[in-house]
Design a protein around this motif. Structure first.
Motif, short mmCIF file in Angstrom:
data_model
loop_
_atom_site.label_atom_id
_atom_site.label_comp_id
_atom_site.label_asym_id
_atom_site.label_seq_id
_atom_site.Cartn_x
_atom_site.Cartn_y
_atom_site.Cartn_z
N ASP A 1 38.07 38.94 34.52
CA ASP A 1 38.88 40.14 34.71
C ASP A 1 38.90 40.57 36.18
O ASP A 1 39.92 41.04 36.69
N LEU A 2 37.77 40.42 36.85
CA LEU A 2 37.69 40.78 38.26
C LEU A 2 38.64 39.91 39.08
O LEU A 2 39.39 40.42 39.93
N VAL A 3 38.63 38.62 38.82
CA VAL A 3 39.53 37.71 39.55
C VAL A 3 40.99 38.03 39.23
O VAL A 3 41.85 37.99 40.10
N ALA B 1 46.29 40.18 40.86
CA ALA B 1 47.32 41.21 40.71
C ALA B 1 47.48 42.01 41.99
O ALA B 1 48.60 42.34 42.40
N ALA B 2 46.37 42.31 42.66
CA ALA B 2 46.42 43.09 43.89
C ALA B 2 46.93 42.29 45.08
O ALA B 2 47.36 42.85 46.08
N SER B 3 46.91 40.95 44.96
CA SER B 3 47.33 40.12 46.09
C SER B 3 48.83 40.17 46.31
O SER B 3 49.31 39.78 47.36
N GLY B 4 49.57 40.60 45.27
CA GLY B 4 51.02 40.66 45.40
C GLY B 4 51.69 39.34 45.11
O GLY B 4 52.92 39.22 45.20
N LEU B 5 50.90 38.33 44.73
CA LEU B 5 51.48 37.04 44.43
C LEU B 5 52.28 37.08 43.13
O LEU B 5 53.28 36.41 42.99
N THR B 6 51.82 37.91 42.21
CA THR B 6 52.52 38.05 40.94
C THR B 6 52.83 39.52 40.70
O THR B 6 52.27 40.41 41.32
N LYS B 7 53.73 39.77 39.76
CA LYS B 7 54.12 41.13 39.41
C LYS B 7 53.55 41.53 38.05
O LYS B 7 54.07 42.43 37.40
N GLU B 8 52.50 40.82 37.64
CA GLU B 8 51.91 41.11 36.35
C GLU B 8 51.36 42.54 36.32
O GLU B 8 50.81 43.01 37.31
N THR C 1 41.00 47.66 39.91
CA THR C 1 41.78 47.25 41.07
C THR C 1 41.56 48.10 42.30
O THR C 1 41.91 47.70 43.39
N ARG C 2 40.99 49.29 42.17
CA ARG C 2 40.83 50.12 43.36
C ARG C 2 39.84 49.47 44.33
O ARG C 2 38.85 48.87 43.94
N LEU C 3 40.15 49.57 45.59
CA LEU C 3 39.33 49.01 46.66
C LEU C 3 39.10 47.51 46.49
O LEU C 3 38.05 46.99 46.84
N CYS C 4 40.10 46.79 45.93
CA CYS C 4 39.98 45.34 45.82
C CYS C 4 39.99 44.74 47.21
O CYS C 4 40.66 45.24 48.11
#
Length: 375
Positions: free
Chosen positions: A235-237, A242-249, A258-261
């Motif tokens: 789940d952490l990965v 998700a936070a990387s912006g690579l996907t729109k999931e 996701t905060r402070l990822c």
């Protein structure tokens, strides 16, 4: 200045730097002061296994500006490679685990079938995996391909879940682990490869990201503590992806996760693995588990790999990058304190500056506490 901190604060600070958290106050202070602030640019993180050896190669950026480290998002980590390989002989019929020809002539025999996981075979497999094929003189091993500055190998346990007996498969993996360390240490000492190598206790990675106070209660009704940890890492990965912006999931837009990822970039070549974590790959089977997909096996690049092994390798790599960053920050705080004494600052001025430095250190700890998750 460190002597003014409470023991519990020193333990948290040690955890923040990837150091041992047990011991006396003076011991913890000594460890923090002696911790190297050298930062490795390219980190190869290995999650040990024979059927599932996972690795991640991460460019840490290795910025030198402390102010950048203490920003909310920090520097950007780039995942250069991320994969899982099956090194078991049954997985690849063409895999030759016999001695190479030169050693065969000296030894006068081949590796018997019951020695497929013995020390000699483990050494040969370690060389092929990390350096390349000696017969074809190929430099296609993980180390020779990516030339990491630091090789971090997850330290293996000698027993499984506290069992009284030592399983045969555990001995096999431990033998392979020792062969890898022996090989790489020898090549490093002789200057053939320019890397450093270290063994990472998995408990330090776990304690850096997760609070484990509730593991015992949950493990009795849901699943074993190790399975809960596997799920948490996956789940952490997913939150990082998700936070990387690579996907729109949006399935994992949990603000508590996701905060402070950390800011992580995944190259386009890693899309197949990213899609596996996002649940876009349907051709997979699930092991029997109360947690289902979190220990699922998915096909990546024509090979089967477990999500938790892939997650372990990446989480370990990101942990190392953050430990190194945090050590730079702590060293800056400590050296600032020493410089004021050296230049003859008055006691009142030093005390006032110390209070600011302690506040800065406590803020760093508080920021990290907000990122930690309950298992």
């Amino acid at each position: 200045m460190l002597s003014r901190l409470k023991l519990d604060t020193l333990r948290k600070l040690s955890k923040l730097c990837g150091l041992e958290t047990s011991g006396t106050k003076s011991r913890l202070i000594e460890n923090i002061q002696k911790a190297s602030s050298h930062r490795s640019r390219i980190v190869l993180s290995v999650d040990m296994g024979i059927r599932n050896l996972a690795y991640a190669v991460v460019d840490t950026g290795a910025a030198d500006h402390v102010s950048d480290f203490e920003s909310k998002r920090g520097e950007c980590l780039k995942v250069l490679a991320w994969d899982v390989v099956n090194l078991h002989p049954e997985a690849d019929p063409d895999l030759d685990l016999e001695l190479d020809s030169q050693v065969e002539n000296l030894a006068g025999n081949f590796i018997s079938s019951n020695e497929m996981f013995g020390p000699v075979a483990a050494a040969s497999l370690a060389y092929r995996t990390f350096i390349g094929s000696p017969e074809q003189k190929r430099s296609d091993g993980i180390v020779t391909m990516y030339k990491p500055d630091l090789i971090a190998i997850e330290r293996q346990r000698h027993r499984t879940v506290g069992a009284k007996s030592v399983f045969e498969w555990t001995i096999r993996v431990n033998t392979f682990e020792s062969a890898i360390h022996g090989l790489l240490h020898g090549l490093i000492r002789t200057g053939i490869i320019g890397s450093a190598i270290c063994a990472i206790p998995p408990v330090r990675v776990r304690n850096y990201w997760f609070r484990s106070s509730n593991v015992r209660d949950k493990s009795s009704s849901i699943a074993s503590s190790s399975t809960i940890l596997k799920r948490a890492k996956v789940d952490l990965v997913r939150s990082w992806i998700a936070a990387s912006g690579l996907t729109k999931e949006t399935a994992y837009e949990d603000t508590n996760i996701t905060r402070l990822c950390p800011t992580i970039e995944f190259g386009s070549s890693l899309n197949p693995i990213v899609e596996v974590f996002n649940g876009k790959v349907s051709a997979r089977r699930r092991q029997k588990s109360n947690i289902g997909e979190d220990v699922s096996i998915a096909k990546v690049g024509g090979r089967n790999g477990k999500l938790d092994d892939l997650a372990d390798s990446l989480v370990q790599a990101v942990s190392i990058a953050e430990w190194q960053r945090n050590r730079v920050i702590v060293k800056d705080i400590i050296e600032g304190d020493a410089n004021r004494k050296l230049h003859g600052f008055g006691r009142e001025a030093r005390d006032h500056a110390d209070e600011d430095r302690i506040t800065r250190m406590l803020n760093l700890l508080e920021s990290h506490e907000q990122r930690m998750q309950d298992l």
